[in-house]
Design an enzyme around this catalytic site. Structure first.
Site, mmCIF file in Angstrom:
data_model
loop_
_atom_site.group_PDB
_atom_site.id
_atom_site.type_symbol
_atom_site.label_atom_id
_atom_site.label_comp_id
_atom_site.label_asym_id
_atom_site.label_seq_id
_atom_site.Cartn_x
_atom_site.Cartn_y
_atom_site.Cartn_z
ATOM 1 N N HIS A 1 0.823 -1.215 0.000
ATOM 2 C CA HIS A 1 0.000 0.000 0.000
ATOM 3 C C HIS A 1 0.857 1.266 0.000
ATOM 4 O O HIS A 1 0.321 2.374 -0.091
ATOM 5 C CB HIS A 1 -1.005 -0.006 1.154
ATOM 6 C CG HIS A 1 -0.448 0.309 2.498
ATOM 7 N ND1 HIS A 1 -0.154 -0.662 3.432
ATOM 8 C CD2 HIS A 1 -0.157 1.487 3.096
ATOM 9 C CE1 HIS A 1 0.296 -0.091 4.533
ATOM 10 N NE2 HIS A 1 0.301 1.223 4.351
ATOM 11 N N ASP B 1 -0.167 -7.612 1.466
ATOM 12 C CA ASP B 1 0.326 -6.227 1.520
ATOM 13 C C ASP B 1 1.857 -6.236 1.607
ATOM 14 O O ASP B 1 2.447 -5.995 2.660
ATOM 15 C CB ASP B 1 -0.294 -5.513 2.719
ATOM 16 C CG ASP B 1 -0.001 -4.019 2.731
ATOM 17 O OD1 ASP B 1 0.461 -3.504 1.695
ATOM 18 O OD2 ASP B 1 -0.242 -3.384 3.775
ATOM 19 N N SER C 1 4.276 2.318 8.186
ATOM 20 C CA SER C 1 3.984 1.241 7.241
ATOM 21 C C SER C 1 5.242 0.735 6.557
ATOM 22 O O SER C 1 6.131 1.505 6.196
ATOM 23 C CB SER C 1 3.009 1.728 6.163
ATOM 24 O OG SER C 1 1.716 1.823 6.660
#
Length: 261
Positions: A65, A120, A213
């Site tokens: 992402h 992801d 992230s």
């Protein structure tokens, strides 16, 4: 909706400075210098966007992402603003998001019923290999399943406050525990699948946040996960965060790296 918002903001760039003397990821501490030599700062143009992990001199893994264009990375950094002896800057020649990740979630900023954040994971191929030094090292991919209850460490330059985004100059670390996926399934309406890991503290106060992230989840000294998504505000009780389970993807990563030397 809050989960989708956090999923997106976890990968947005730094905009605010941390107040002097404050040293938290959420509930964490300043990492000892060069203690995380595989930690990568992934930039979009000149703005920090995500974390990453060096798994080969030519390869970084991060979250899918975080997909964008014009990547560049910094290796061997502890402080993002200071000149540091081990710091290395590298451009990225190509990115490989996992084909099973639904990029439409990011492109359209919406999630249709039945969609989840499985797979992801993304590989970044560096134009020039990293120089392996005391401050820049690779970390091995996992060979065994992680054990629930393991002590884990995650790190990043993400927000040190749960709602009003404040970003540290120094790399932050936080110790958390690996939980059963059932804990995250109970915490969220979003689907938690077998390619995800659940980690955090059920009492709250220790967590990843905006900007973390793609960073590492290291459990009992072994790289096991990549930071993926969680709740907002960060660090809420009974709301652990979710990580990509790397052992499910070792064959795919090795295949991509072999086919793109």
């Amino acid at each position: 909706m809050w989960l989708l918002i956090l999923f997106l903001i976890l990968s947005l760039g730094w905009n605010d400075a941390a107040p002097p003397g404050q040293s938290r990821i959420i509930g964490g501490f300043n990492c000892e210098k060069n203690s995380q030599p595989w930690q990568v700062a992934v930039y979009h143009f000149n703005e920090p966007q995500c974390g990453g992990v060096l798994i080969h001199p030519s390869w970084v893994i991060t979250a899918a992402h975080c997909y964008s264009v014009n990547y560049q990375v910094w290796l061997g950094r502890n402080n993002l603003l200071e000149d540091e002896p081990f710091a290395q800057h590298r451009l990225v020649s190509q990115s490989f998001p996992h084909p099973g990740f639904n990029l439409d979630i990011i492109k359209n900023h919406t999630r249709k019923p039945g969609n989840d954040y499985s797979n992801d994971l993304m590989l970044l191929h560096l134009k020039t290999p990293a120089d392996i030094t005391d401050g820049v090292k690779v970390i091995d991919l996992p060979t065994e399943e992680p054990k629930v209850g393991s002590t884990c460490l995650t790190s990043g330059w993400g927000s040190i406050t749960p709602l009003k985004w404040e970003f540290p100059d120094d790399l932050q670390c936080v110790n958390i525990h690996l939980l059963s996926n059932e804990k995250c399934i109970k915490a969220y309406n979003d689907e938690v699948t077998d390619v995800m890991l659940c980690a955090g503290e059920m009492d709250g106060g220790k967590d990843i946040c905006k900007g973390d992230s793609g960073g590492p989840l290291i459990c009992d000294g072994v790289l096991q996960g990549i930071t993926s998504w969680g709740s907002m505000p960060c660090g809420e009780p009974n709301k652990p965060s979710v990580y990509t389970k790397l052992i499910k993807f070792t064959s795919w990563m090795k295949k991509v790296m072999k086919e793109n030397p």
